[in-house]
Scaffold this active site. Sequence first.
Site, PDB file in Angstrom:
ATOM      1  N   LYS A 181      -3.277   6.768  -6.936  1.00  0.00           N
ATOM      2  CA  LYS A 181      -1.818   6.741  -6.979  1.00  0.00           C
ATOM      3  C   LYS A 181      -1.317   6.042  -5.721  1.00  0.00           C
ATOM      4  O   LYS A 181      -1.558   6.492  -4.603  1.00  0.00           O
ATOM      5  CB  LYS A 181      -1.276   8.168  -7.036  1.00  0.00           C
ATOM      6  CG  LYS A 181       0.237   8.233  -6.994  1.00  0.00           C
ATOM      7  CD  LYS A 181       0.747   9.641  -7.178  1.00  0.00           C
ATOM      8  CE  LYS A 181       2.249   9.698  -7.059  1.00  0.00           C
ATOM      9  NZ  LYS A 181       2.771  11.051  -7.234  1.00  0.00           N
ATOM     10  N   LYS A 234      -1.948   4.558 -11.170  1.00  0.00           N
ATOM     11  CA  LYS A 234      -0.484   4.630 -11.198  1.00  0.00           C
ATOM     12  C   LYS A 234       0.099   3.915 -10.000  1.00  0.00           C
ATOM     13  O   LYS A 234      -0.386   4.143  -8.895  1.00  0.00           O
ATOM     14  CB  LYS A 234      -0.105   6.113 -11.157  1.00  0.00           C
ATOM     15  CG  LYS A 234       1.360   6.389 -11.023  1.00  0.00           C
ATOM     16  CD  LYS A 234       1.608   7.852 -10.828  1.00  0.00           C
ATOM     17  CE  LYS A 234       3.086   8.037 -10.601  1.00  0.00           C
ATOM     18  NZ  LYS A 234       3.419   9.335 -10.122  1.00  0.00           N
TER      19      LYS A 234
HETATM   20  C1  PBG Z   1       5.289  13.616  -8.107  1.00  0.00           C
HETATM   21  C2  PBG Z   1       5.321  12.469  -9.029  1.00  0.00           C
HETATM   22  C3  PBG Z   1       5.968  11.232  -8.896  1.00  0.00           C
HETATM   23  C4  PBG Z   1       5.787  10.553 -10.102  1.00  0.00           C
HETATM   24  C5  PBG Z   1       5.003  11.353 -10.903  1.00  0.00           C
HETATM   25  N1  PBG Z   1       4.703  12.518 -10.218  1.00  0.00           N
HETATM   26  C6  PBG Z   1       6.829  10.709  -7.820  1.00  0.00           C
HETATM   27  C7  PBG Z   1       6.305  10.383  -6.494  1.00  0.00           C
HETATM   28  O1  PBG Z   1       5.128  10.475  -6.183  1.00  0.00           O
HETATM   29  O2  PBG Z   1       7.169  10.036  -5.710  1.00  0.00           O
HETATM   30  C8  PBG Z   1       6.370   9.209 -10.447  1.00  0.00           C
HETATM   31  C9  PBG Z   1       6.556   8.923 -11.893  1.00  0.00           C
HETATM   32  C10 PBG Z   1       7.467   7.805 -12.225  1.00  0.00           C
HETATM   33  O3  PBG Z   1       7.958   7.050 -11.362  1.00  0.00           O
HETATM   34  O4  PBG Z   1       7.723   7.632 -13.419  1.00  0.00           O
HETATM   35  N2  PBG Z   1       4.595  13.500  -6.954  1.00  0.00           N
END
Ligand code: PBG
Length: 313
Positions: A181, A234
């Site tokens: 991520k 992601k």
């Molecule tokens: C929580 C989380 C996030 C997303 C999914 N889980 C946000 C982040 O890390 O700031 C992002 C999903 C999206 O942008 O559609 N940590």
Amino acid sequence: MVRETRLSPAHFIYPLFVLPGSGIKQPIPSMPGISRFSVDRVVDEARSAFDLGVPGVILFGLPDSKDEEGSGAWKDQGTVQNAVRAIKKALPNMVVMTDVCLCQYTSHGHCGHLARTQGGRMDVDNDATLELLGKTAVSHAKAGADVVAPSDMMDGRVGFIRESLDEAALDHVAILSYAAKYASGFYGPFRDAAESAPQEGDRKTYQMDPGNAREAMREMSLDIAEGADMIMVKPALAYLDIIRAASEEFDHPLCAYQVSGEYSMVMAAAEKGWLDGPRVMMETLTAIKRAGADTIITYYAKEACRALARGDG
Ligand code: PBG
């Protein structure tokens, strides 16, 4: 006839935002077509996706109130826990996944427990956070979640969550790890939707540097070694090379998350008439699949099913 990559509703996972209260459907301004729902209404939304052929949802919760620790995350009667129970009751064959993180629940908006480092800086305390994530995953699983999906990016959390689940006799619950991520600007609209933007600082100490590819491989192998059942890359479109590399390197089911910014960017341009929205939707989803994703988390899940039913590739 000779097309190599085909999309199918069977590979889509639909993200849902759940609010406290009842009778609420609240459109999210920065994500046209996407709303936040109270528990009673989220069941109807899950059903409409299931009826179109979408096999699974992933739930994000908003608590009634936030605190330093993020204690709303592991409440037995929390929004996500209640939504899991309601959806599983109405749709037992739908796969219900939950996002396991603290950022929607902490008053500071970070994904873990904040503490002062020896250098005097405030930062997320990795190991103190594991305990809280373990409790959160267990509470989701107890409510009936089929899959828990940690998105916090703390080191060692997959192993910790696996042990916590097993100790609670929840060994049948699977882990989808947000393994690679990235610290991405594409999460902007989500942070509006989930009210989870950090009050101060950013997530660069725990999310990944967009310049790193080998590190993504290391993150994914560590999560697999700790017991992840599925791994995720992601965002998706800006990281197709990572999806491709992961699909070649690992045998685990590979999920790609087409995140909020990827969705909203296309929706905004389409609203202006600058591009053909439905066409770009299918093109981006096809590209993500072609790169090697087995499943795709996408806000387009329902729209893409409708396009497939019309015969649009
Ligand atoms: C929580 C989380 C996030 C997303 C999914 N889980 C946000 C982040 O890390 O700031 C992002 C999903 C999206 O942008 O559609 N940590």
